[in-house]
Design a protein around this motif. Structure first.
Motif, short mmCIF file in Angstrom:
data_model
loop_
_atom_site.label_atom_id
_atom_site.label_comp_id
_atom_site.label_asym_id
_atom_site.label_seq_id
_atom_site.Cartn_x
_atom_site.Cartn_y
_atom_site.Cartn_z
N ILE A 63 69.52 62.75 15.02
CA ILE A 63 70.27 61.90 14.09
C ILE A 63 70.14 62.50 12.69
O ILE A 63 69.03 62.68 12.18
CB ILE A 63 69.74 60.45 14.10
N LYS A 64 71.30 62.79 12.09
CA LYS A 64 71.29 63.44 10.76
C LYS A 64 71.47 62.46 9.61
O LYS A 64 70.98 62.69 8.51
CB LYS A 64 72.43 64.47 10.69
N ILE A 68 64.49 55.51 13.81
CA ILE A 68 65.17 56.63 13.16
C ILE A 68 64.26 57.86 13.17
O ILE A 68 64.69 58.99 13.45
CB ILE A 68 65.59 56.28 11.71
N ASN A 69 62.98 57.63 12.91
CA ASN A 69 62.03 58.76 12.86
C ASN A 69 61.99 59.54 14.17
O ASN A 69 61.83 60.76 14.17
CB ASN A 69 60.62 58.25 12.53
N PRO A 96 63.72 62.55 11.76
CA PRO A 96 62.68 62.46 10.72
C PRO A 96 63.14 62.97 9.36
O PRO A 96 62.58 62.59 8.34
CB PRO A 96 61.53 63.30 11.29
N LYS A 97 64.18 63.80 9.36
CA LYS A 97 64.73 64.31 8.09
C LYS A 97 66.05 63.62 7.74
O LYS A 97 66.79 64.10 6.86
CB LYS A 97 64.98 65.82 8.20
N ALA A 98 66.39 62.55 8.42
CA ALA A 98 67.70 61.93 8.23
C ALA A 98 67.90 61.39 6.82
O ALA A 98 66.97 60.95 6.15
CB ALA A 98 67.90 60.80 9.24
N THR A 132 66.07 58.90 2.07
CA THR A 132 65.75 59.63 3.30
C THR A 132 64.77 58.82 4.14
O THR A 132 64.02 57.98 3.61
CB THR A 132 65.09 60.99 2.98
N LEU A 133 64.74 59.13 5.43
CA LEU A 133 63.79 58.45 6.30
C LEU A 133 62.36 58.75 5.85
O LEU A 133 61.50 57.86 5.85
CB LEU A 133 64.03 58.90 7.75
#
Ligand code: THU
Length: 130
Positions: free
Chosen positions: A70-71, A93-94, A98-100, A115-116
């Motif tokens: 997931i971006k 989400i993580n 993790p960089k979303a 950001t996440l």
């Protein structure tokens, strides 16, 4: 552009929200690794603890379609000010992003664009089980 498309999809997804208990219809849209986008809404239950947030519905839909990354996550809440995802959704989400980038939109022009990693620092994740 992609973010604008995700925003439209998130707002539209809230129309299908099943939220008779909270009367708080939320929509989300995610950009996945393939470049495809997936939308979701919150789905509540008479057993209140089983309510599922819009963000998780969208992410689970992406994963069910075969996505593993997931971006970007966009969440729409029917509020005058934007609201950030709940703790459970941050953890989900993580797992896949993790960089979303995480964007919150609402009924005004105000937004949160973060950001996440900023929302869930030092997260527990898949690497911790290696
Ligand atoms: N909710 C979401 O779907 N996403 C959020 O970011 C905030 C909360 C849902 C859960 C519940 O159905 C309702 O909104 C009220 O908390």
């Amino acid at each position: 552009k992609t973010v604008a498309r995700l925003e439209r999809l998130a707002r539209r997804a809230a129309v299908a929200s099943y939220s008779p208990y909270s009367r708080f219809p939320v929509g989300a849209a995610v950009l996945a690794g393939s470049g495809k986008v997936y939308a979701g809404c919150n789905v509540e239950n008479a057993s209140f603890g089983l309510c599922n947030c819009a963000e998780r519905t969208a992410i689970f839909s992406a994963v069910a379609a075969g996505e593993r990354k997931i971006k970007c996550v966009v969440v729409y809440t029917p509020t005058p000010a934007p609201t950030a995802p709940c703790g459970a959704c941050r953890q989900v989400i993580n797992e896949f992003g993790p960089k979303a980038r995480v964007i919150s939109i609402c009924d005004s022009e105000q937004r949160i664009d973060t950001t996440l990693d900023a929302l869930l620092p030092a997260a527990f994740g898949p690497d911790d089980l290696d």
